[in-house]
Motif scaffolding. Structure first.
Motif, PDB file in Angstrom:
ATOM      1  N   ALA A   1       0.815  -1.158  -0.130  1.00  0.00           N
ATOM      2  CA  ALA A   1       0.091   0.088   0.037  1.00  0.00           C
ATOM      3  C   ALA A   1       0.833   1.093  -0.097  1.00  0.00           C
ATOM      4  CB  ALA A   1      -0.972  -0.074   1.137  1.00  0.00           C
ATOM      5  N   ASN A   2       0.035   2.210  -0.557  1.00  0.00           N
ATOM      6  CA  ASN A   2       1.110   3.607  -0.714  1.00  0.00           C
ATOM      7  C   ASN A   2       0.710   4.293   0.761  1.00  0.00           C
ATOM      8  OD1 ASN A   2       1.971   3.305  -3.145  1.00  0.00           O
ATOM      9  ND2 ASN A   2      -0.038   4.034  -4.228  1.00  0.00           N
ATOM     10  N   SER A   3      -0.033   3.842   1.662  1.00  0.00           N
ATOM     11  CA  SER A   3      -0.001   4.649   2.709  1.00  0.00           C
ATOM     12  C   SER A   3       1.296   4.548   3.656  1.00  0.00           C
ATOM     13  CB  SER A   3      -1.111   4.048   3.515  1.00  0.00           C
ATOM     14  OG  SER A   3      -0.822   2.501   4.210  1.00  0.00           O
ATOM     15  N   GLY A   4       1.263   5.686   4.479  1.00  0.00           N
ATOM     16  CA  GLY A   4       2.589   5.514   5.372  1.00  0.00           C
ATOM     17  C   GLY A   4       3.360   6.677   4.669  1.00  0.00           C
ATOM     18  N   ILE A   5       4.674   6.867   5.466  1.00  0.00           N
ATOM     19  CA  ILE A   5       5.601   7.783   5.282  1.00  0.00           C
ATOM     20  C   ILE A   5       6.869   6.948   4.555  1.00  0.00           C
ATOM     21  CG2 ILE A   5       7.336   9.608   6.098  1.00  0.00           C
ATOM     22  CD1 ILE A   5       4.726  10.212   8.218  1.00  0.00           C
ATOM     23  N   GLU A   6       7.432   7.134   3.842  1.00  0.00           N
ATOM     24  CA  GLU A   6       8.130   6.133   2.975  1.00  0.00           C
ATOM     25  C   GLU A   6       9.514   5.988   3.790  1.00  0.00           C
ATOM     26  OE1 GLU A   6       8.983   3.177   0.089  1.00  0.00           O
ATOM     27  OE2 GLU A   6       7.065   4.131   0.375  1.00  0.00           O
ATOM     28  N   GLU A   7      10.246   7.174   4.218  1.00  0.00           N
ATOM     29  CA  GLU A   7      11.407   6.998   4.873  1.00  0.00           C
ATOM     30  C   GLU A   7      11.344   6.301   6.117  1.00  0.00           C
ATOM     31  OE1 GLU A   7      13.326  10.775   5.308  1.00  0.00           O
ATOM     32  OE2 GLU A   7      13.417  11.116   3.009  1.00  0.00           O
ATOM     33  N   LYS A   8      10.224   6.474   6.794  1.00  0.00           N
ATOM     34  CA  LYS A   8       9.833   5.871   8.051  1.00  0.00           C
ATOM     35  C   LYS A   8       9.629   4.379   7.840  1.00  0.00           C
ATOM     36  CE  LYS A   8       9.817   9.487  10.864  1.00  0.00           C
ATOM     37  NZ  LYS A   8      10.772   9.752  12.026  1.00  0.00           N
ATOM     38  N   LYS A   9       9.074   3.945   6.731  1.00  0.00           N
ATOM     39  CA  LYS A   9       8.668   2.634   6.268  1.00  0.00           C
ATOM     40  C   LYS A   9       9.930   1.901   6.185  1.00  0.00           C
ATOM     41  CE  LYS A   9       5.368   2.230   3.400  1.00  0.00           C
ATOM     42  NZ  LYS A   9       4.459   2.663   2.113  1.00  0.00           N
TER      43      LYS A   9
ATOM     44  N   LEU B   1      13.059  -4.715  11.071  1.00  0.00           N
ATOM     45  CA  LEU B   1      12.582  -6.023  10.929  1.00  0.00           C
ATOM     46  C   LEU B   1      13.183  -6.825  10.482  1.00  0.00           C
ATOM     47  CD1 LEU B   1       8.755  -4.792  10.153  1.00  0.00           C
ATOM     48  CD2 LEU B   1       9.422  -5.752  12.402  1.00  0.00           C
ATOM     49  N   PHE B   2      13.925  -6.486   9.188  1.00  0.00           N
ATOM     50  CA  PHE B   2      14.908  -7.376   8.330  1.00  0.00           C
ATOM     51  C   PHE B   2      15.907  -7.981   9.407  1.00  0.00           C
ATOM     52  CE2 PHE B   2      18.218  -8.298   5.458  1.00  0.00           C
ATOM     53  CZ  PHE B   2      17.610  -8.940   4.712  1.00  0.00           C
ATOM     54  N   TYR B   3      16.420  -7.340  10.229  1.00  0.00           N
ATOM     55  CA  TYR B   3      17.537  -7.762  11.120  1.00  0.00           C
ATOM     56  C   TYR B   3      17.105  -8.422  12.592  1.00  0.00           C
ATOM     57  CZ  TYR B   3      20.979  -5.853   7.927  1.00  0.00           C
ATOM     58  OH  TYR B   3      21.620  -5.451   6.758  1.00  0.00           O
ATOM     59  N   ASP B   4      15.700  -8.239  12.723  1.00  0.00           N
ATOM     60  CA  ASP B   4      15.125  -8.690  13.976  1.00  0.00           C
ATOM     61  C   ASP B   4      14.637 -10.147  13.947  1.00  0.00           C
ATOM     62  OD1 ASP B   4      14.124  -9.094  16.491  1.00  0.00           O
ATOM     63  OD2 ASP B   4      13.286  -6.963  16.545  1.00  0.00           O
ATOM     64  N   PRO B   5      15.257 -11.084  14.509  1.00  0.00           N
ATOM     65  CA  PRO B   5      14.766 -12.475  14.656  1.00  0.00           C
ATOM     66  C   PRO B   5      13.273 -12.805  15.371  1.00  0.00           C
ATOM     67  CG  PRO B   5      16.655 -12.245  16.100  1.00  0.00           C
ATOM     68  CD  PRO B   5      16.502 -10.997  15.553  1.00  0.00           C
TER      69      PRO B   5
ATOM     70  N   TYR C   1       3.101   4.868   9.996  1.00  0.00           N
ATOM     71  CA  TYR C   1       1.731   4.778   9.463  1.00  0.00           C
ATOM     72  C   TYR C   1       0.874   5.688  10.509  1.00  0.00           C
ATOM     73  CZ  TYR C   1       3.897   0.806   6.997  1.00  0.00           C
ATOM     74  OH  TYR C   1       4.514  -0.002   6.198  1.00  0.00           O
ATOM     75  N   PRO C   2       1.020   7.029  10.419  1.00  0.00           N
ATOM     76  CA  PRO C   2       0.115   7.514  11.498  1.00  0.00           C
ATOM     77  C   PRO C   2      -1.247   7.449  11.223  1.00  0.00           C
ATOM     78  CG  PRO C   2       1.745   9.201  10.095  1.00  0.00           C
ATOM     79  CD  PRO C   2       1.701   7.808   9.482  1.00  0.00           C
ATOM     80  N   GLU C   3      -1.911   7.161  10.324  1.00  0.00           N
ATOM     81  CA  GLU C   3      -3.312   7.137   9.939  1.00  0.00           C
ATOM     82  C   GLU C   3      -3.693   5.592  10.394  1.00  0.00           C
ATOM     83  OE1 GLU C   3      -1.552   5.484   6.185  1.00  0.00           O
ATOM     84  OE2 GLU C   3      -1.136   6.869   7.661  1.00  0.00           O
ATOM     85  N   ILE C   4      -2.909   4.648  10.813  1.00  0.00           N
ATOM     86  CA  ILE C   4      -3.222   3.348  11.003  1.00  0.00           C
ATOM     87  C   ILE C   4      -3.021   3.174  12.661  1.00  0.00           C
ATOM     88  CG2 ILE C   4      -2.673   0.852  10.757  1.00  0.00           C
ATOM     89  CD1 ILE C   4      -1.968   1.673   7.859  1.00  0.00           C
TER      90      ILE C   4
ATOM     91  N   LEU D   1       8.459  -4.176   5.364  1.00  0.00           N
ATOM     92  CA  LEU D   1       9.583  -5.113   4.874  1.00  0.00           C
ATOM     93  C   LEU D   1       9.956  -4.818   3.431  1.00  0.00           C
ATOM     94  CD1 LEU D   1       8.718  -8.610   6.611  1.00  0.00           C
ATOM     95  CD2 LEU D   1      11.078  -7.178   6.759  1.00  0.00           C
ATOM     96  N   SER D   2       8.948  -4.605   2.691  1.00  0.00           N
ATOM     97  CA  SER D   2       8.814  -4.450   1.061  1.00  0.00           C
ATOM     98  C   SER D   2       9.637  -3.272   0.733  1.00  0.00           C
ATOM     99  CB  SER D   2       7.367  -4.574   0.387  1.00  0.00           C
ATOM    100  OG  SER D   2       6.952  -5.809   0.521  1.00  0.00           O
ATOM    101  N   ALA D   3       9.244  -2.289   1.701  1.00  0.00           N
ATOM    102  CA  ALA D   3       9.837  -0.914   1.266  1.00  0.00           C
ATOM    103  C   ALA D   3      11.269  -0.908   1.797  1.00  0.00           C
ATOM    104  CB  ALA D   3       9.167   0.056   2.459  1.00  0.00           C
ATOM    105  N   PHE D   4      11.831  -1.708   2.660  1.00  0.00           N
ATOM    106  CA  PHE D   4      13.283  -1.606   2.787  1.00  0.00           C
ATOM    107  C   PHE D   4      13.968  -2.585   1.663  1.00  0.00           C
ATOM    108  CE2 PHE D   4      16.717  -4.473   4.392  1.00  0.00           C
ATOM    109  CZ  PHE D   4      17.756  -3.453   4.626  1.00  0.00           C
ATOM    110  N   ILE D   5      13.214  -3.546   0.997  1.00  0.00           N
ATOM    111  CA  ILE D   5      13.833  -4.156   0.106  1.00  0.00           C
ATOM    112  C   ILE D   5      14.026  -3.422  -1.248  1.00  0.00           C
ATOM    113  CG2 ILE D   5      13.458  -6.342  -1.423  1.00  0.00           C
ATOM    114  CD1 ILE D   5      12.523  -7.853   0.951  1.00  0.00           C
ATOM    115  N   GLN D   6      12.832  -2.779  -1.218  1.00  0.00           N
ATOM    116  CA  GLN D   6      12.901  -1.743  -2.498  1.00  0.00           C
ATOM    117  C   GLN D   6      13.969  -0.915  -2.453  1.00  0.00           C
ATOM    118  OE1 GLN D   6       8.850  -0.456  -3.815  1.00  0.00           O
ATOM    119  NE2 GLN D   6       9.805   1.521  -4.162  1.00  0.00           N
TER     120      GLN D   6
END
Length: 637
Positions: free
Chosen positions: A302-310, A317-321, A421-424, A436-441
């Motif tokens: 989803a496009n919701s959220g603030i990209e840099e924060k995401k 999350l990627f590095y957290d087991p 995600y201020p609105e969620i 996770l996808s935003a980081f990989i992107q």
């Protein structure tokens, strides 16, 4: 000062008048370049029809003169190349399926069942022609003739506007770069130099339709760059063609210039209509630009959220087991940043260190630029890929109830998600996947030594240029590892991801060669892809950062780039004597000598770029729970 102001005012008024007259001319239907170009296209398409008719008649003579038949065939190919720019843009699916697509079996896209399409068109006909299989060649020519006539009947009704012409020109520049000069659409290679020259001339002819709307300096600029492009065709054979310099000195500049002219003439661009509906970012001016691709096209999150924060949250999350069942395994367990986000193992260690995962860990750098994910192409989005890993008993072995329960119980994570995600109001499946996808992107790599040199920012090392010319020429690597991702993402539209059957061995011992028994795409769980020609078929991985991602192939069978190149040099699985019947790799040996192998590897190493990607978090959100408080950044194993 007053005189300067008056002069400036006059210049501004003159410029406005010129723009007004230009727009007025373009609006006038009688002077629209697109009208002239449509008429010219119909005329040249009629010549194509006649050439193909002659080809069909040439197959009916009592005694075949194969040399003469080959020339008639190439005359037809040349006639097609003279209209390709517009016809391939007006109906790319039809052209790909019936006129000039790759000589490979396909699955029908628009049916619910598994309907297999046999290859049709010029490319498969060229292969059969050189095999001197007359009955099959006759059939292919008859099919080609029927389809060319069918398209010709529709051609007068197809809409052509100024915007479409400019988009078609830029798409053709990509096609020349990634498919034309690499030999992809000319299987034998005998006519490749002529065909590419015809394509270039047609591009210039199309652009020249707009010369009358440009000032003298702009006309000179275009004419000069085209003259530069034509100078490369003074060689006598394609092996002597300098593809690197042709891209650097002509294709990249003309790609940007065409966009500049489009904007100067106030012709709308596709981004004015749809912002993210295309794989290629139309606003870029260089095929090797970092933002050449529109990453949002490939992601479903989803496009919701603030990209840099995401991105920052996704990295944590990627590095957290914590996202694994036993809190000991993270995404980074199999994707180490210092190894190009792979793990350096033949196949990754499985959950709880019991055995191994079935396949080699692929790089995540530029992984977003794909329409299929995993070695077997089973996932259709990065989000689906992440969920396969989350649920897989051999990988993270968990579920969303467990993950969300742990995340929602932590005040730091709650704060990070709220900031992203201020609105969620609460952490959920979608925001977790989206992060996770935003980081990989964000793991984009288009600033290597090679990229900087071909964009003219730094001098090119001699062996890098030579290696690239081998990669796109004699070694034929670029016919599967397409420019600019150097992966199986297919140009010029980049909306399809290829897989190939290479005949990869199970063990690295040519004297005891056995075909690896992994069925690949055939067994990916998609009913429409359980076709025999997909047996042992695997996604074409990117060459970018390959210096860091050993061992190689889906099973990690080769330890060095030298071993990989030698595998291809002797004909892949054919050379090992284990190629299955459905192998897509040609059986020809490449005949690369030691110097050429070295240069080819130096070029591949010049594609290394992990700038800004390798920093690892220094801390993770803390827990008091005994099971969670001692989590290791990046996982234990």
């Amino acid at each position: 000062m007053v005189g300067v102001s008056i002069q400036a005012t006059i210049m501004i008024k003159t410029s406005i008048l010129f723009v007004f007259l230009t727009v007025l001319q373009l609006v006038n239907a009688n002077t629209k370049p697109s009208v002239f170009l449509k008429q010219d296209l119909i005329k040249n398409y009629a010549l194509l029809v006649e050439e193909v008719n002659q080809l069909q008649r040439a197959t009916l003579v009592e005694k075949i003169d194969w040399e003469a038949l080959t020339q008639v065939f190439f005359d037809s190919r040349n006639a097609y190349k003279n209209v390709e720019l517009l016809v391939a843009f007006l109906d790319p699916e039809f052209i790909n399926d019936y006129i000039n697509g790759a000589p490979l079996l396909k699955i029908e896209r628009k049916t619910d069942d598994m309907t297999i399409l046999n290859p049709k068109g010029f490319q498969i006909a060229e292969e059969v022609l050189f095999e001197k299989n007359l009955p099959e060649f006759k059939l292919l020519v008859e099919q080609l003739q029927a389809r060319i006539i069918e398209f010709g009947n529709r051609l007068p009704s197809l809409y052509l506007s100024e915007r479409i012409v400019f988009e078609a020109m830029r798409t053709q520049v990509i096609r020349i770069t990634a498919l034309g000069i690499t030999g992809f659409d000319s299987p034998s290679g005998f006519n490749s130099l002529v065909e590419n020259n015809i394509t270039l001339k047609n591009l210039e002819k199309t652009a020249s339709a707009y010369y009358g709307f440009l000032n003298e300096n702009e006309q000179v600029k275009l004419k000069t760059i085209f003259k530069q492009g034509h100078s490369f065709f003074e060689v006598k054979e394609m092996d002597a063609f300098n593809r690197y310099q042709f891209i650097k000195q002509f294709l990249n500049p003309i790609y940007g210039i065409i966009l500049q002219v489009q904007k100067e003439l106030f012709i709308e661009t596709k981004t004015m209509v749809v912002k993210s509906g295309y794989a290629v970012n139309y606003e870029t001016e260089n095929i090797f630009d970092t933002d050449f691709f529109n990453a949002d096209y490939f992601a479903n999150y989803a496009n919701s959220g603030i990209e840099e924060k995401k991105i920052a949250l996704g990295k944590t999350l990627f590095y957290d087991p914590i996202i694994s069942k036993n809190n000991k395994r993270a995404c980074a367990s199999c994707h180490h940043p210092e190894k190009g986000f792979t793990d350096g193992l033949k196949t990754s260690v499985a959950f709880n260190e019991i055995g191994h995962i079935d396949r080699n860990s692929p790089t995540l750098i530029n992984a977003i630029f794909s329409t299929r994910f995993f070695w077997d192409n089973r996932a259709g989005s990065p989000e689906a890929q992440a969920e396969h890993v989350i649920f897989n008993p051999k990988e993270l072995n968990t579920n969303y109830n467990e993950i969300l329960g742990k995340l929602n119980s932590n005040s730091t994570y709650k704060k990070l998600f709220q900031e992203a995600y201020p609105e969620i109001k609460e952490i959920n499946r979608q925001t977790t996947l989206s992060s996770l996808s935003a980081f990989i992107q964000s793991l984009k790599s288009f600033n290597s030594v090679f990229d900087q040199s071909i964009k003219g920012k730094i001098p090119v090392p001699k062996d890098v240029e030579a290696g690239f010319n081998l990669f796109t020429g004699k070694a034929a690597c670029a016919t599967c590892h397409f420019i600019p991702t150097f992966s199986g993402l297919v140009p010029p539209l980049y909306v399809e991801t290829e897989s190939e059957v290479l005949g990869v061995p199970a063990y690295n011992d040519i004297n005891k060669a056995i075909l690896d028994q992994d069925l690949g795409r055939y067994g990916n769980g998609r009913p429409k892809e359980k076709a025999d020609f997909y047996k042992n078929s695997f996604k074409t991985a990117t060459i970018r950062n390959i210096e860091l991602t050993a061992p190689y192939m889906h099973n990690g069978v080769f330890n060095t780039l030298e071993e990989v190149v030698e595998f291809y040099n002797i004909g892949g699985g054919h050379g090992w004597g284990i190629a299955p019947e459905n192998t897509t790799l040609p059986s020809d040996e490449l005949n690369l000598n030691a110097t050429e192998i070295k240069q080819l590897i130096i070029f591949m190493q010049s594609l290394t770029d992990t700038t800004g990607m390798t920093a690892v978090p220094t801390t993770l959100p803390t827990y008091k729970d005994d099971l969670l408080k001692d989590r290791k950044i990046g996982g234990v194993y």
